[in-house]
Each structure stands twice: as structure tokens, then as C-alpha cells.
Scaffold this motif. Structure first.
Motif, PDB file in Angstrom:
ATOM      1  N   TRP A  46       0.837  -5.459   4.090  1.00 49.36           N
ATOM      2  CA  TRP A  46       1.926  -5.153   3.166  1.00 49.36           C
ATOM      3  C   TRP A  46       3.214  -4.841   3.926  1.00 49.36           C
ATOM      4  O   TRP A  46       3.230  -4.020   4.830  1.00 49.36           O
ATOM      5  N   GLU A  47       4.292  -5.471   3.521  1.00 51.10           N
ATOM      6  CA  GLU A  47       5.629  -5.090   4.007  1.00 51.10           C
ATOM      7  C   GLU A  47       6.666  -5.522   2.971  1.00 51.10           C
ATOM      8  O   GLU A  47       6.644  -6.691   2.565  1.00 51.10           O
ATOM      9  N   PRO A  48       7.525  -4.606   2.515  1.00 48.24           N
ATOM     10  CA  PRO A  48       7.655  -3.228   2.978  1.00 48.24           C
ATOM     11  C   PRO A  48       6.439  -2.376   2.607  1.00 48.24           C
ATOM     12  O   PRO A  48       5.571  -2.809   1.843  1.00 48.24           O
ATOM     13  N   SER A  49       6.400  -1.162   3.175  1.00 49.00           N
ATOM     14  CA  SER A  49       5.351  -0.222   2.819  1.00 49.00           C
ATOM     15  C   SER A  49       5.311  -0.065   1.298  1.00 49.00           C
ATOM     16  O   SER A  49       6.343  -0.101   0.638  1.00 49.00           O
ATOM     17  N   THR A  50       4.090   0.093   0.772  1.00 49.23           N
ATOM     18  CA  THR A  50       3.926   0.107  -0.687  1.00 49.23           C
ATOM     19  C   THR A  50       2.896   1.152  -1.095  1.00 49.23           C
ATOM     20  O   THR A  50       1.847   1.280  -0.461  1.00 49.23           O
ATOM     21  N   ILE A  72       9.575   2.923   0.614  1.00 50.04           N
ATOM     22  CA  ILE A  72       8.231   2.625   0.127  1.00 50.04           C
ATOM     23  C   ILE A  72       8.319   2.042  -1.284  1.00 50.04           C
ATOM     24  O   ILE A  72       8.769   2.716  -2.216  1.00 50.04           O
ATOM     25  N   TYR A  85      -1.393   4.409  -0.187  1.00 44.18           N
ATOM     26  CA  TYR A  85      -0.238   4.019   0.615  1.00 44.18           C
ATOM     27  C   TYR A  85      -0.673   2.912   1.577  1.00 44.18           C
ATOM     28  O   TYR A  85      -1.661   3.055   2.308  1.00 44.18           O
ATOM     29  N   HIS A  86       0.073   1.797   1.565  1.00 41.24           N
ATOM     30  CA  HIS A  86      -0.214   0.658   2.447  1.00 41.24           C
ATOM     31  C   HIS A  86       1.009   0.373   3.322  1.00 41.24           C
ATOM     32  O   HIS A  86       2.149   0.479   2.850  1.00 41.24           O
ATOM     33  N   ASP A  87       0.750  -0.042   4.545  1.00 38.56           N
ATOM     34  CA  ASP A  87       1.825  -0.618   5.355  1.00 38.56           C
ATOM     35  C   ASP A  87       1.225  -1.640   6.313  1.00 38.56           C
ATOM     36  O   ASP A  87       0.009  -1.879   6.291  1.00 38.56           O
ATOM     37  N   ARG A  88       2.053  -2.252   7.133  1.00 39.30           N
ATOM     38  CA  ARG A  88       1.581  -3.351   7.978  1.00 39.30           C
ATOM     39  C   ARG A  88       0.816  -2.867   9.197  1.00 39.30           C
ATOM     40  O   ARG A  88       0.266  -3.680   9.957  1.00 39.30           O
ATOM     41  N   GLU A 191      -1.608   7.646   8.382  1.00 38.30           N
ATOM     42  CA  GLU A 191      -0.201   8.012   8.211  1.00 38.30           C
ATOM     43  C   GLU A 191      -0.154   9.174   7.223  1.00 38.30           C
ATOM     44  O   GLU A 191       0.314   9.013   6.085  1.00 38.30           O
ATOM     45  N   ARG A 194       3.079  10.117   5.156  1.00 38.13           N
ATOM     46  CA  ARG A 194       3.459   9.158   4.118  1.00 38.13           C
ATOM     47  C   ARG A 194       2.425   9.109   2.994  1.00 38.13           C
ATOM     48  O   ARG A 194       2.786   8.988   1.824  1.00 38.13           O
TER      49      ARG A 194
END
Length: 278
Positions: A46-50, A72, A85-88, A191, A194
């Protein structure tokens, strides 16, 4: 390899995309499975963070100012449970899509089947992971990783630690138009600021780190290797051919993301737009 391997499957190790598109692609993959007989397993980032909200989650549980300040995005999943929360970097996500008449009708049996490649991937990564052996009570219901730990579909590590094991993966299913979609989040890294900050709560970050562990912490491998390992396990499980999205699928997903998954009515109120037939 399972009995599902005698059907047509494609493995998509996907590009990094925004959250609303990732969710839209799952619906499109469901249509493809029904209409064209092509089943999908995929790994994605995921990007952006979601922050992905559970289907019935109250939007008031989100700290919207924190999310905006930290870049986010917020979308809503079709599956229940709490927000994730997801990020790359910290998150690795996967999806399995198959016609409902080809998989067990019992939800727990279907979870067991679809989580086989996930547990296999953890083993290949050197992570002692398994379904939770015992339930653990909820700490903060709006957060997926801080909800009660359910032995039916939550994966913990190290599994040998029994009641001291911490959550490393959450998995969820839904059925749509005679197709089953399972997706899940594997914690590659943590994280906590976040994860906790995205919610309207005063929880300390230690609350998150006490409940959640990660592939990096348990297995010590780098993220690229973890992604490759998960992709290989999914592909071997159903003997999938390496593939990708068709142009028409990507176009339909972009339209659906703009009309549904990226809109305030869906994200904040679960208002579902009419979906035209393809």
C-alpha cells in the motif's frame, strides 16, 4: 498443493497501489473468477499509507486529523473486524479469490484451507507461527491487531509460547456473487505510533508492541525475501501461473475506486453505490 491446483489460477505479485484501488481490485478479481474462470492469488503493498476500516467499523473511531497530518489515507474493506494500518514497509498483504462452489461452505473449514499457504510461508521464513492456541481478550475493539485473538483465523508467533504468543497476521473472508474472497495482513515490521495514532484513543504504543510481533522480529529476514517467500507459498499451494491484471480489469478497478472505495459516503457511512454490470 491442494485439490484446487487442477483449476486455472494466476499469481500476481502486484505493484504498490493506493488503498482504494487495492480494495477495488479484489471486487474485479471476483468478477473475473465468476465470468472467466480465472482464480487469483496475489501479494501486494500500500502507498500512500492507508488505514483500512472493517466493514461495520464506526468512522468516529478514526483520528482523522492524525491521518491527514501523517499522510494516511482511509478506506473501508468489505470484511468485518477492526481497522488495520498498512504501508509499503511494515505490512505485507495478500488476497485469495475463488468460486464459492469450489471451496468448503463451512467458514472455519474455508479459513483452514485458505490459511494453509500463509502458515507455509511463515515456516519457510523461519517464523514459528500457527493459529492461536487460546483466545486472548480484546484490548481495543476498533483495531484489528488489538481485538480479541481468535483461534479460528488469527495467527500468532512464536506459537510455542502459547498464551504469551503475539499476533502476527489477521485474516478475513467475505462472499460476493458466488465467490469467496480472503485477504489478510502479515506484520513484517511494527509501526506502533502509526497503528495507535490512526485511532481516536489514548492508548500507549507499548499496548500495541505487547500484543503484536513481526516477521522481522521473529525471522530476521528482509522484506523483499518475505514477499518472495509468501508469493512462492501461495503459488505452490494452487499451482498458479505467474500473471498480471488485464488492462480492462485495471480500468474497471480505477473506476470502482473513484466511485466507491475512495469516497466519503462509503468510507464514513458504508453507503454503497449501484454497481453496473460489466
Amino acid at each position: 498443493m491442494t485439490a484446487l491446483a487442477d483449476r486455472e489460477w494466476r499469481l500476481i505479485t502486484d505493484e504498490i497501489r493506493d488503498g482504494q484501488t487495492q480494495m477495488a481490485l479484489e471486487e474485479i478479481a471476483a468478477q473475473t473468477a465468476i465470468e472467466d474462470g480465472v482464480r487469483t492469488v496475489r501479494v501486494y503493498s500500500w502507498e500512500p499509507s492507508t488505514l483500512s476500516l472493517g466493514y461495520r467499523q464506526d468512522a468516529d473511531t478514526v483520528d482523522w486529523e492524525f491521518c491527514e497530518r501523517n499522510g494516511i489515507d482511509v478506506t473501508r474493506r468489505q470484511t468485518g473486524g477492526g481497522g488495520i494500518y498498512h504501508d509499503r514497509h511494515a505490512d505485507i498483504s495478500y488476497t485469495i479469490v475463488a468460486p464459492a462452489d469450489e471451496v468448503p461452505g463451512d467458514l472455519m473449514d474455508c479459513y483452514a484451507l485458505f490459511c494453509e499457504p500463509i502458515l507455509d510461508a511463515f515456516e519457510r521464513m523461519g517464523v514459528d507461527a500457527d493459529f492461536a492456541g487460546t483466545e486472548q481478550s480484546s484490548i481495543y475493539e476498533p483495531s484489528c491487531y488489538l481485538r480479541d485473538i481468535n483461534p479460528a483465523h488469527d495467527i500468532v508467533a512464536p506459537a510455542s509460547a502459547a498464551t504469551r504468543a503475539r499476533k502476527i497476521s489477521g485474516n478475513a473472508q467475505y462472499r460476493q456473487r458466488d465467490v469467496v474472497i480472503q485477504h489478510g495482513s502479515l506484520s513484517y515490521d511494527r509501526e506502533p505510533a502509526r497503528h495507535v495514532g490512526a485511532f481516536d484513543t489514548e492508548l500507549e504504543t507499548e499496548t500495541f508492541t505487547d500484543r503484536v510481533t513481526s516477521i522481522r522480529q521473529e525471522g530476521g529476514i528482509d522484506r523483499e525475501e518475505a514477499v518472495e517467500t509468501l508469493s512462492a507459498a501461495l503459488g505452490d499451494w494452487c499451482d498458479a501461473a505467474n500473471g498480471g491484471w488485464r488492462d480492462d480489469e485495471l480500468e474497471d478497478a480505477r473506476e470502482l475506486a473513484a466511485r466507491k472505495y475512495g469516497t466519503d459516503p462509503w468510507v464514513r457511512n458504508r453507503e454503497v453505490p449501484d454497481v453496473p454490470e460489466r
